[in-house]
Design a protein around this motif. Structure first.
Motif, PDB file in Angstrom:
ATOM      1  N   UNK A  50      20.494  17.578 -16.957  1.00 19.21           N
ATOM      2  CA  UNK A  50      19.750  16.720 -16.034  1.00 19.21           C
ATOM      3  C   UNK A  50      18.372  16.461 -16.636  1.00 19.21           C
ATOM      4  N   UNK A  51      17.961  15.213 -16.647  1.00 23.07           N
ATOM      5  CA  UNK A  51      16.641  14.824 -17.150  1.00 23.07           C
ATOM      6  C   UNK A  51      15.916  14.039 -16.071  1.00 23.07           C
ATOM      7  N   UNK A  52      14.648  14.338 -15.886  1.00 24.67           N
ATOM      8  CA  UNK A  52      13.822  13.619 -14.918  1.00 24.67           C
ATOM      9  C   UNK A  52      12.953  12.605 -15.650  1.00 24.67           C
ATOM     10  N   UNK A  53      12.963  11.367 -15.151  1.00 26.61           N
ATOM     11  CA  UNK A  53      12.078  10.315 -15.653  1.00 26.61           C
ATOM     12  C   UNK A  53      11.035  10.048 -14.574  1.00 26.61           C
ATOM     13  N   UNK A  54       9.762  10.281 -14.905  1.00 24.82           N
ATOM     14  CA  UNK A  54       8.686  10.173 -13.924  1.00 24.82           C
ATOM     15  C   UNK A  54       8.044   8.793 -13.947  1.00 24.82           C
ATOM     16  N   UNK A  55       7.221   8.533 -12.951  1.00 22.22           N
ATOM     17  CA  UNK A  55       6.610   7.219 -12.788  1.00 22.22           C
ATOM     18  C   UNK A  55       5.709   6.858 -13.966  1.00 22.22           C
ATOM     19  N   UNK A  56       5.104   7.873 -14.604  1.00 16.26           N
ATOM     20  CA  UNK A  56       4.231   7.604 -15.748  1.00 16.26           C
ATOM     21  C   UNK A  56       4.996   7.571 -17.064  1.00 16.26           C
ATOM     22  N   UNK A  57       6.349   7.487 -16.958  1.00 14.05           N
ATOM     23  CA  UNK A  57       7.256   7.364 -18.106  1.00 14.05           C
ATOM     24  C   UNK A  57       7.418   8.655 -18.899  1.00 14.05           C
ATOM     25  N   UNK A  58       6.866   9.763 -18.417  1.00 19.75           N
ATOM     26  CA  UNK A  58       7.172  11.042 -19.034  1.00 19.75           C
ATOM     27  C   UNK A  58       8.574  11.483 -18.645  1.00 19.75           C
ATOM     28  N   UNK A  59       9.217  12.249 -19.508  1.00 20.46           N
ATOM     29  CA  UNK A  59      10.527  12.818 -19.203  1.00 20.46           C
ATOM     30  C   UNK A  59      10.475  14.326 -19.393  1.00 20.46           C
ATOM     31  N   UNK A  60      11.371  15.030 -18.692  1.00 19.90           N
ATOM     32  CA  UNK A  60      11.430  16.481 -18.810  1.00 19.90           C
ATOM     33  C   UNK A  60      12.815  16.966 -18.414  1.00 19.90           C
ATOM     34  N   UNK A  61      13.306  18.025 -19.072  1.00 21.29           N
ATOM     35  CA  UNK A  61      14.591  18.597 -18.655  1.00 21.29           C
ATOM     36  C   UNK A  61      14.464  19.258 -17.290  1.00 21.29           C
ATOM     37  N   UNK A  62      15.573  19.328 -16.573  1.00 21.30           N
ATOM     38  CA  UNK A  62      15.584  19.827 -15.203  1.00 21.30           C
ATOM     39  C   UNK A  62      16.613  20.940 -15.060  1.00 21.30           C
ATOM     40  N   UNK A  63      16.233  21.992 -14.328  1.00 20.34           N
ATOM     41  CA  UNK A  63      17.148  23.081 -13.997  1.00 20.34           C
ATOM     42  C   UNK A  63      17.356  23.119 -12.489  1.00 20.34           C
ATOM     43  N   UNK A  64      18.591  23.414 -12.064  1.00 23.07           N
ATOM     44  CA  UNK A  64      18.898  23.514 -10.639  1.00 23.07           C
ATOM     45  C   UNK A  64      18.392  24.848 -10.108  1.00 23.07           C
ATOM     46  N   UNK A  65      17.581  24.797  -9.053  1.00 23.61           N
ATOM     47  CA  UNK A  65      17.036  26.000  -8.417  1.00 23.61           C
ATOM     48  C   UNK A  65      17.941  26.472  -7.289  1.00 23.61           C
ATOM     49  N   UNK A 111       0.827  -1.205   0.000  1.00 20.88           N
ATOM     50  CA  UNK A 111       0.000   0.000   0.000  1.00 20.88           C
ATOM     51  C   UNK A 111       0.867   1.263   0.000  1.00 20.88           C
ATOM     52  N   UNK A 112       1.955   1.234   0.775  1.00 21.66           N
ATOM     53  CA  UNK A 112       2.866   2.381   0.801  1.00 21.66           C
ATOM     54  C   UNK A 112       3.456   2.616  -0.587  1.00 21.66           C
ATOM     55  N   UNK A 113       3.881   1.539  -1.245  1.00 22.48           N
ATOM     56  CA  UNK A 113       4.463   1.669  -2.585  1.00 22.48           C
ATOM     57  C   UNK A 113       3.464   2.267  -3.572  1.00 22.48           C
ATOM     58  N   UNK A 114       2.212   1.794  -3.521  1.00 22.21           N
ATOM     59  CA  UNK A 114       1.188   2.311  -4.436  1.00 22.21           C
ATOM     60  C   UNK A 114       0.975   3.816  -4.235  1.00 22.21           C
ATOM     61  N   UNK A 115       1.079   4.267  -2.992  1.00 24.03           N
ATOM     62  CA  UNK A 115       0.873   5.682  -2.707  1.00 24.03           C
ATOM     63  C   UNK A 115       2.067   6.532  -3.112  1.00 24.03           C
ATOM     64  N   UNK A 116       3.277   6.053  -2.845  1.00 18.96           N
ATOM     65  CA  UNK A 116       4.466   6.901  -2.962  1.00 18.96           C
ATOM     66  C   UNK A 116       5.126   6.843  -4.341  1.00 18.96           C
ATOM     67  N   UNK A 117       5.057   5.720  -5.028  1.00 17.87           N
ATOM     68  CA  UNK A 117       5.759   5.574  -6.309  1.00 17.87           C
ATOM     69  C   UNK A 117       5.483   6.702  -7.307  1.00 17.87           C
ATOM     70  N   UNK A 118       4.237   7.199  -7.438  1.00 19.52           N
ATOM     71  CA  UNK A 118       4.011   8.299  -8.392  1.00 19.52           C
ATOM     72  C   UNK A 118       4.756   9.588  -8.036  1.00 19.52           C
ATOM     73  N   UNK A 119       5.280   9.704  -6.810  1.00 18.49           N
ATOM     74  CA  UNK A 119       5.959  10.923  -6.373  1.00 18.49           C
ATOM     75  C   UNK A 119       7.476  10.794  -6.410  1.00 18.49           C
ATOM     76  N   UNK A 120       7.992   9.671  -6.922  1.00 22.48           N
ATOM     77  CA  UNK A 120       9.433   9.440  -6.965  1.00 22.48           C
ATOM     78  C   UNK A 120       9.912   9.496  -8.407  1.00 22.48           C
ATOM     79  N   UNK A 121      11.030  10.188  -8.637  1.00 25.63           N
ATOM     80  CA  UNK A 121      11.563  10.337  -9.992  1.00 25.63           C
ATOM     81  C   UNK A 121      12.991   9.813 -10.045  1.00 25.63           C
ATOM     82  N   UNK A 122      13.383   9.431 -11.237  1.00 25.72           N
ATOM     83  CA  UNK A 122      14.783   9.124 -11.502  1.00 25.72           C
ATOM     84  C   UNK A 122      15.407  10.343 -12.164  1.00 25.72           C
ATOM     85  N   UNK A 123      16.559  10.767 -11.651  1.00 26.31           N
ATOM     86  CA  UNK A 123      17.279  11.901 -12.214  1.00 26.31           C
ATOM     87  C   UNK A 123      18.489  11.383 -12.975  1.00 26.31           C
ATOM     88  N   UNK A 124      18.504  11.620 -14.279  1.00 26.56           N
ATOM     89  CA  UNK A 124      19.601  11.183 -15.134  1.00 26.56           C
ATOM     90  C   UNK A 124      20.506  12.380 -15.399  1.00 26.56           C
TER      91      UNK A 124
END
Length: 421
Positions: free
Chosen positions: A176-191, A127-140
């Motif tokens: 830096x590129x972010x890969x999201x749980x729904x397989x979308x990707x987006x470029x990333x800028x450091x804030x 149950x924890x995994x189902x809730x949290x996985x959509x909020x975790x990203x891979x940073x390439x």
């Protein structure tokens, strides 16, 4: 304690090798406002993966034949065996025909259910995994020094992500590129980044994300079950579980190029954390983030990336959320300071080598040559423990400091201040 920082991992998982990794940060100037000292280290211990034991040979599994007694007896035994086999075959065939069934049907011939009937019990890892996985990203991260992966936590619907500084430090001069749980990707800028706390906030050019729910770490009990999620060795969305093994663990982790003075007041966990997990969440069984996975301890002293031996460390969310808010709003963070320079002393504690003029320590009457042995109820056994304890507080917090000096032990109240890092 010697610790290693599981930052950006290699692109491909490697075959199991010796369990060793690069040494943790080599900075020797902790600042609790706090400056030079020798790093507190333990010697490495080398550990190898055990070799696979060979299967016993077929010859070893078969006993030696007994001496032959005579051809006639042996021949009769063979005839009897053949008769038994034939008789058994006929009986089985007759029974099959009379029964009228097909005994050759197996589980593989049965139709599958329409869907899995497994449900996630309340408070389970599933149950924890189902809730949290959509909020975790891979940073390439691709930089001039090569490529790798880390993890991050979505903190807003419009793309703000919390991670470790050592995950994204190379991305300022790369991509830096972010890969999201729904397989979308987006470029990333450091804030904003804060090497001293090993935290960073980055922004992806994307919307419609699922922010993580943040918990609290101050009252998290030792032994509480937790779940870690991230991208160990590039394997995104990996879920592991364990417990909180200890709290308030002073851990010296590597900063930028191993030179930054990064001392964490860490949560220790036995949940498997490996290179690439850095920046990902450690969550409680309600799916709330209680820590940012940042470092591991690994025996050995080689250059290869080592794996988990059950000693992982996370930045408590109480500290991380305060710094992340500043990074998001201003691009930099305020460091909490006591206003002393410390080093190792002749006995357990943090020896005050110098006092910053006008700082909190001087105003409270702390003098050079005194030994700080306790902050509130927390024992200070070595300089890194003082650094970790001070950094766990916010500027403006009031603490009670126990000091050992020539006149005996005494306590003073100190109001901590902040210094932009």
């Amino acid at each position: 304690m010697t610790d290693h920082t599981p930052g950006a991992s290699g692109n491909q998982p490697e075959e199991p090798k010796r369990a060793d990794g690069s040494a943790a940060g080599a900075g020797d100037t902790p600042s609790a406002g706090v400056p030079p000292q020798q790093p507190y280290q333990q010697p490495y211990a080398t550990q190898q993966f055990p070799h696979a034991q060979p299967w016993p040979s077929q010859a070893a599994m078969v006993s030696q034949p007994r001496a032959r007694r005579g051809g006639l007896v042996a021949g009769m035994a063979v005839v009897a065996l053949v008769a038994a086999l034939v008789g058994g075959g006929i009986g089985g065939f007759v029974g099959y025909r009379l029964g009228g069934g097909d005994n050759s049907i197996t589980s593989l011939d049965q139709s599958r259910p329409a869907r899995s009937t497994s449900t996630a019990p309340q408070g389970s890892v599933q149950q924890v995994a189902e809730k949290v996985l959509p909020s975790v990203v891979q940073l390439q991260v691709l930089s001039t020094r090569g490529g790798g992966e880390g993890s991050g936590i979505v903190i807003s619907r419009d793309g703000y992500i919390l991670t470790n500084n050592h995950v994204v430090e190379g991305g300022r001069r790369g991509r830096i590129t972010a890969l999201f749980h729904d397989n979308r990707t987006a470029p990333v800028q450091v804030v904003g980044t804060d090497p001293k706390s090993d935290l960073a906030v980055v922004k992806a050019d994307i919307t419609g994300l699922t922010p993580a729910e943040l918990g609290r770490s101050d009252d998290l009990p030792v032994g509480a079950p937790v779940v870690a999620i991230g991208s160990p060795f590039g394997l995104s969305g990996t879920v592991t579980s364990g417990i909180i093994s200890a709290k308030n663990r002073p851990v010296r982790a590597g900063g930028e190029s191993g030179s930054q003075d990064t001392v964490l007041n860490a949560l220790q966990t036995d949940a498997a954390i490996n290179p690439g997990n850095s920046g990902g969440p450690l969550v409680d069984m309600d799916g709330r983030v209680v820590g940012i996975n940042s470092a591991i301890y690994s025996p050995g002293s080689g250059l290869e990336q080592a794996g988990s031996v059950g000693l992982g460390f996370a930045i408590p969310i109480d500290q991380a959320s305060r710094i992340a808010t500043e990074l998001k709003d201003t691009g930099s963070a305020t460091q909490t300071t006591l206003g002393v320079m410390i080093t190792n002393g002749p006995q357990p504690g943090a020896l005050v080598r110098d006092v910053v003029p006008g700082g909190p320590a001087e105003q409270a009457g702390i003098r050079s040559g005194e030994l700080i042995t306790k902050i509130d109820d927390r024992a200070i056994l070595e300089p890194d423990a003082l650094v970790a304890a001070v950094r766990s507080h916010a500027p403006g917090d009031r603490i009670r400091v126990t000091i050992s000096g020539t006149g005996g032990d005494r306590t003073v109240d100190v109001t901590l201040t902040g210094q932009k890092g």
